[in-house]
Design a protein around this motif. Structure first.
Motif, short mmCIF file in Angstrom:
data_model
loop_
_atom_site.label_atom_id
_atom_site.label_comp_id
_atom_site.label_asym_id
_atom_site.label_seq_id
_atom_site.Cartn_x
_atom_site.Cartn_y
_atom_site.Cartn_z
N GLU A 152 0.81 -1.51 0.02
CA GLU A 152 -0.02 -0.02 0.01
C GLU A 152 0.83 1.19 -0.07
O GLU A 152 0.68 2.06 -0.76
CB GLU A 152 -0.93 -0.13 1.16
CG GLU A 152 -2.00 -0.97 1.07
CD GLU A 152 -2.90 -1.14 2.35
OE1 GLU A 152 -2.94 -0.16 3.09
OE2 GLU A 152 -3.40 -2.35 2.59
N TYR A 153 1.88 1.25 0.91
CA TYR A 153 2.93 2.53 0.81
C TYR A 153 3.54 2.58 -0.26
O TYR A 153 3.82 3.48 -0.97
CB TYR A 153 3.74 2.34 1.95
CG TYR A 153 2.79 2.80 3.45
CD1 TYR A 153 2.05 4.00 3.51
CD2 TYR A 153 2.57 1.64 4.17
CE1 TYR A 153 1.28 4.22 4.42
CE2 TYR A 153 1.68 1.93 5.34
CZ TYR A 153 0.93 3.22 5.39
OH TYR A 153 0.20 3.40 6.63
N GLU A 154 3.93 1.42 -1.03
CA GLU A 154 4.74 1.53 -2.30
C GLU A 154 3.69 2.21 -3.39
O GLU A 154 4.24 2.84 -4.31
CB GLU A 154 5.38 -0.04 -2.80
CG GLU A 154 6.31 -0.41 -1.89
CD GLU A 154 6.57 -1.88 -1.93
OE1 GLU A 154 6.32 -2.44 -2.81
OE2 GLU A 154 7.51 -2.21 -1.33
N GLU A 155 2.55 1.71 -3.41
CA GLU A 155 1.46 2.26 -4.30
C GLU A 155 1.23 3.92 -3.91
O GLU A 155 1.55 4.63 -4.98
CB GLU A 155 0.13 1.77 -3.99
CG GLU A 155 -0.94 2.16 -5.06
CD GLU A 155 -0.37 1.98 -6.42
OE1 GLU A 155 -1.06 2.71 -7.25
OE2 GLU A 155 0.05 1.05 -6.83
N CYS A 156 1.38 4.46 -2.85
CA CYS A 156 1.39 5.53 -2.61
C CYS A 156 2.85 6.41 -3.02
O CYS A 156 2.41 7.38 -3.88
CB CYS A 156 1.53 5.87 -1.13
SG CYS A 156 1.39 7.43 -0.46
N GLU A 169 14.00 3.27 -2.68
CA GLU A 169 13.61 2.37 -1.78
C GLU A 169 12.67 3.12 -0.86
O GLU A 169 12.74 4.40 -0.79
CB GLU A 169 14.92 2.24 -0.86
CG GLU A 169 14.82 1.44 0.65
CD GLU A 169 14.48 -0.08 0.18
OE1 GLU A 169 14.08 -0.79 1.31
OE2 GLU A 169 14.52 -0.62 -1.05
N ILE A 170 11.71 2.60 -0.68
CA ILE A 170 10.58 2.96 0.15
C ILE A 170 10.47 2.45 1.50
O ILE A 170 10.79 1.19 1.84
CB ILE A 170 9.12 2.71 -0.57
CG1 ILE A 170 9.12 2.78 -2.10
CG2 ILE A 170 7.80 3.35 0.15
CD1 ILE A 170 9.24 4.05 -2.56
N LYS A 171 10.37 3.53 2.56
CA LYS A 171 10.40 3.25 3.80
C LYS A 171 9.03 4.20 4.73
O LYS A 171 8.81 5.07 4.35
CB LYS A 171 11.81 3.53 4.67
CG LYS A 171 12.69 2.75 4.43
CD LYS A 171 12.64 1.45 4.63
CE LYS A 171 13.80 0.38 4.37
NZ LYS A 171 13.44 -1.04 4.63
N ASP A 174 17.47 6.85 -4.69
CA ASP A 174 16.63 7.81 -4.09
C ASP A 174 15.83 6.78 -2.90
O ASP A 174 15.74 6.00 -2.77
CB ASP A 174 15.32 8.38 -4.87
CG ASP A 174 15.76 9.43 -5.91
OD1 ASP A 174 16.98 9.62 -6.20
OD2 ASP A 174 14.99 9.99 -6.52
N VAL A 175 15.62 7.69 -1.80
CA VAL A 175 14.71 7.18 -0.62
C VAL A 175 13.67 7.98 -0.65
O VAL A 175 13.66 9.14 -0.58
CB VAL A 175 15.61 7.09 0.61
CG1 VAL A 175 14.43 6.53 1.58
CG2 VAL A 175 16.76 6.11 0.53
N ILE A 176 12.47 7.41 -0.23
CA ILE A 176 11.17 7.72 -0.02
C ILE A 176 10.71 7.53 1.29
O ILE A 176 10.46 6.25 1.37
CB ILE A 176 10.16 7.63 -0.85
CG1 ILE A 176 10.61 8.16 -2.44
CG2 ILE A 176 8.73 8.23 -0.95
CD1 ILE A 176 9.54 7.75 -3.52
N GLY A 177 10.42 8.14 2.12
CA GLY A 177 9.80 8.11 3.58
C GLY A 177 8.27 8.40 3.73
O GLY A 177 8.03 9.46 3.22
N ILE A 178 7.78 7.63 4.09
CA ILE A 178 6.20 8.03 4.17
C ILE A 178 5.96 7.76 5.80
O ILE A 178 6.31 6.98 6.43
CB ILE A 178 5.46 6.84 3.46
CG1 ILE A 178 5.81 7.04 1.99
CG2 ILE A 178 3.94 7.33 3.69
CD1 ILE A 178 5.01 6.01 0.99
#
Length: 123
Positions: free
Chosen positions: A12-16, A55-57, A101-105
């Motif tokens: 779900e957060y990767e989709e976001c 990378e998504i965190k 890149d890194v994406i923090g949610i």
């Protein structure tokens, strides 16, 4: 309350994150790309034609630190090795630049996108 399925929550957060990148004009090339070296959450091409390995965190709160800080040197090396294989396998070598890149949610729904979060970490 039932157990949270961490894999489903991650998707779900990767989709976001993918929707966030698309809104910025990125083209998503792959999600959950895997090879023998590891996995990369999102591979995209930005509006400058650069290949972006993301990378998504996610963190509900900062109790365990900022999500972007979770991408330590060990994780960076694994991402780089996985990306190098992808980069060579799909013929990008010497033709296109790439970055990591890194994406923090965050639990409040906010997103922090760090472009060029780290440089290539070879072994």
């Amino acid at each position: 309350m039932g157990r949270v399925n961490k894999r489903q929550l991650g998707l779900e957060y990767e989709e976001c994150a993918a929707e966030y990148l698309k809104a910025k004009g990125y083209q998503i090339l792959a999600r959950n790309y895997q090879n023998q070296y590891g996995e990369i959450d999102i591979i995209a091409k930005d509006n400058k034609d650069e290949i972006v390995y993301c990378e998504i965190k996610f963190r509900r709160n900062n109790q365990y630190g900022d999500p972007v800080e979770a991408v330590d040197i060990r994780k960076q090396r694994r991402i780089c090795k996985t990306a190098l294989y992808h980069y060579a396998r799909y013929g990008y070598m010497g033709k296109q630049s790439c970055r990591f890149d890194v994406i923090g949610i965050y639990g409040d729904g906010s997103i922090k996108h760090i472009e060029y979060a780290f440089e290539y970490q070879g072994n």
